[in-house]
Design an enzyme around this catalytic site. Sequence first.
Site, PDB file in Angstrom:
ATOM      1  N   THR A 191       0.900  -1.148  -0.038  1.00  0.00           N
ATOM      2  CA  THR A 191      -0.034  -0.028  -0.051  1.00  0.00           C
ATOM      3  C   THR A 191       0.969   1.262  -0.058  1.00  0.00           C
ATOM      4  OG1 THR A 191      -1.759   1.034   0.757  1.00  0.00           O
ATOM      5  CG2 THR A 191       0.000   0.217   2.470  1.00  0.00           C
ATOM      6  N   SER A 406      -3.669  22.153  -6.889  1.00  0.00           N
ATOM      7  CA  SER A 406      -3.672  23.402  -7.100  1.00  0.00           C
ATOM      8  C   SER A 406      -3.587  24.260  -5.842  1.00  0.00           C
ATOM      9  CB  SER A 406      -4.902  23.953  -7.857  1.00  0.00           C
ATOM     10  OG  SER A 406      -5.051  23.263  -9.096  1.00  0.00           O
TER      11      SER A 406
END
Lengths: 406, 406
Positions: A191, A406
């Site tokens: 993972t 962003s």
Amino acid sequence: MTRSPLATPFPALPAIAGVTLHVARARYKSWDRCDLTYVTLPEGTSVAGVLTQSRCPSPEVEWCRAALTLGQARALVVNAGNSNAFTGHRGRAAVEAVAARAAAHLGCKPSDVFVASTGVIGVPLPIDKAEAGLDAAFAAQPCDWLAAAETIGTTDTYPKGASVTAIVDGRSVTLNGIIKGSGMIAPDMATMLGFIFTDAAVDAPFLQRALSAANAPSFSCITVDGDTSTSDTVLAFATGAAGNRMLVDDDSLGADAFRAALADLCRQLALLVVRDGEGATKLIEIQVEGAESDRSAHRIAMSIANSPLVKTAIAGEDANWGRVVMAVGKAGEPAERDRLAIRFGTTQVARDGLAVEGYDEAPVAAHLKGDHVEIGVDLGLGDGRATVWTCDLTHGYISINADYRS
Amino acid sequence: MTRSPLATPFPALPAIAGVTLHVARARYKSWDRCDLTYVTLPEGTSVAGVLTQSRCPSPEVEWCRAALTLGQARALVVNAGNSNAFTGHRGRAAVEAVAARAAAHLGCKPSDVFVASTGVIGVPLPIDKAEAGLDAAFAAQPCDWLAAAETIGTTDTYPKGASVTAIVDGRSVTLNGIIKGSGMIAPDMATMLGFIFTDAAVDAPFLQRALSAANAPSFSCITVDGDTSTSDTVLAFATGAAGNRMLVDDDSLGADAFRAALADLCRQLALLVVRDGEGATKLIEIQVEGAESDRSAHRIAMSIANSPLVKTAIAGEDANWGRVVMAVGKAGEPAERDRLAIRFGTTQVARDGLAVEGYDEAPVAAHLKGDHVEIGVDLGLGDGRATVWTCDLTHGYISINADYRS
């Protein structure tokens, strides 16, 4: 980040002799939190690992893959907020610098230092920040497991850890694990980042076999979004302080107990990641049986677990088993429509290729309202079986991922 | 359903001699709209088709697969609102009843009647409603192409059709197509339901080869959600009324022109489906080159196109090329991180395994604000290339699919 509704409390993790944890602020992002974890391990610690199968792995993954061949470890450094993946020679230089600095501090070889990073892809890990963060960690007081679990996290909404014990060769041994992961979760061999520490004495090759075996039904059986990370890493460190005679193969005293404990720990850690799946409101367990082989069962289960239509149906608490049929049909594995049976919870909803006439919808509706949904599929072909875990797909996933970088 | 922001106007489709369209209300759902389409075809019409590769196909798909071996058609019946998939013997009986009734009305064999259905899975198509709907269609005035395109739709937000012409053997031939599809779109050999009609004279085996060839770079290269339907069907009918000498093989006069026209039509129809992808606000074109083979390029392109992290990034107008790296890495195809190059629109953002330093973000941001986003990937390994189309993943997809069946 809102805490996942599926979150569980961080459990008590006992100390493991010789394993010392430190956290510090490297400020990889403009945040006011610790983001560098530094763990020291006693001499003689053996190590094993499973790493992403991505063809575009991070330099950390490549570093660990090389270092694992030597089987010994003295330190672990984990950076949060920057994965350092896809950064070319500058990323490789950053990993080498981190390992060199920790090795110089400890008086060990750089290859004894394991490094893992997670966060945005494509930005080289800033060496100045990493070195300053490391120096702060060297000087810091040791911290507890909770602080380390919090520090390795990124988009995680809660810290994740688990602990199990086993009797090996007459000695009580402890296995602790901490893990992070929430999105970009479809581990191919591991993972995102998981770290396991034990005081058992375990030879590195045997530790590797036990970890690989434990990985198969745990980390390799979870998916949040089908998107395999470039940085997936699970490392297991064994210090030997418990005093058992070294585990070297299946015939060693306590080998079975150790493997079972490790498998239990890996499963607990893997489920903690699914419970923190981005936007998750329900844990979905998919049990496939009657397939031609275990491998075929696993692929069919993953086809269901990665189907956006199945996952949105569960989010809507809709027993839309037609979408399960679709996902079985598209898996590309042997299946015969007219032998297929499907259940939600304990209620059989389809059998022999069609709906069970007049099945009771009340227990199905009640089951879907809960936060642990079980989908059972019987292919009626053979003895192959697999269980995988995923979560539902909700507006939360879109909100988190349409506005991350962003 | 709000009309997709990517919708295009329904074009003018000319009549095709001998092809007569009718629509009627079978009331498969409690809605007040036509949901049964009945098309009659002149004697001598040849037919070809591509059908879903799902292991759990609908009985309609099985019916068409058997009927296609005979290569001739007199009628098409399309049911909207109920896919009749996974309904066992009752579903099969419904298809047989529909075909038998149309055949009796027309005086042809049941195997000359093609049947397709789309909608919820697991509910047998009600024979009484289908027969009453058919009787109404037999009695109805012929309708235009727009009405038929509207009637075959389900979750579609706009009617989809296209028309092309070609000069074959000195004759002008027309190819019309109508199509439906919006979710559960990852056609394996075809899209949900598409129907193509031409007045060209085309031998059935050649029509089949031309359709299979046209399918590969069109319907097989689109994906909305990676979920392959149980009912995907594209059928092409050729009446022969245009008067060209029969197209029988590649050497027939006009064979090239016909194949090119069919390929053009299939591409137009496929893109109309992506433009109506559930919740779509942007059409995404993914161009992969430099792969080891075309097949490898296609798989990598599909890995990108089906990545929820890539699709949400585009929804957020975020040039998150790290997620493109991730999707390349997880595809399981040959790739070398340090040769990989990525562009958005015409701006190269990554090259040789790392970001292009100081690339101009302004044209990238402007490109992502548009509704047609182009992602280019060059693997730098060989000559393999592929182009696929998908759409972004938005809150709209979740809203539509977390509340569909109920």
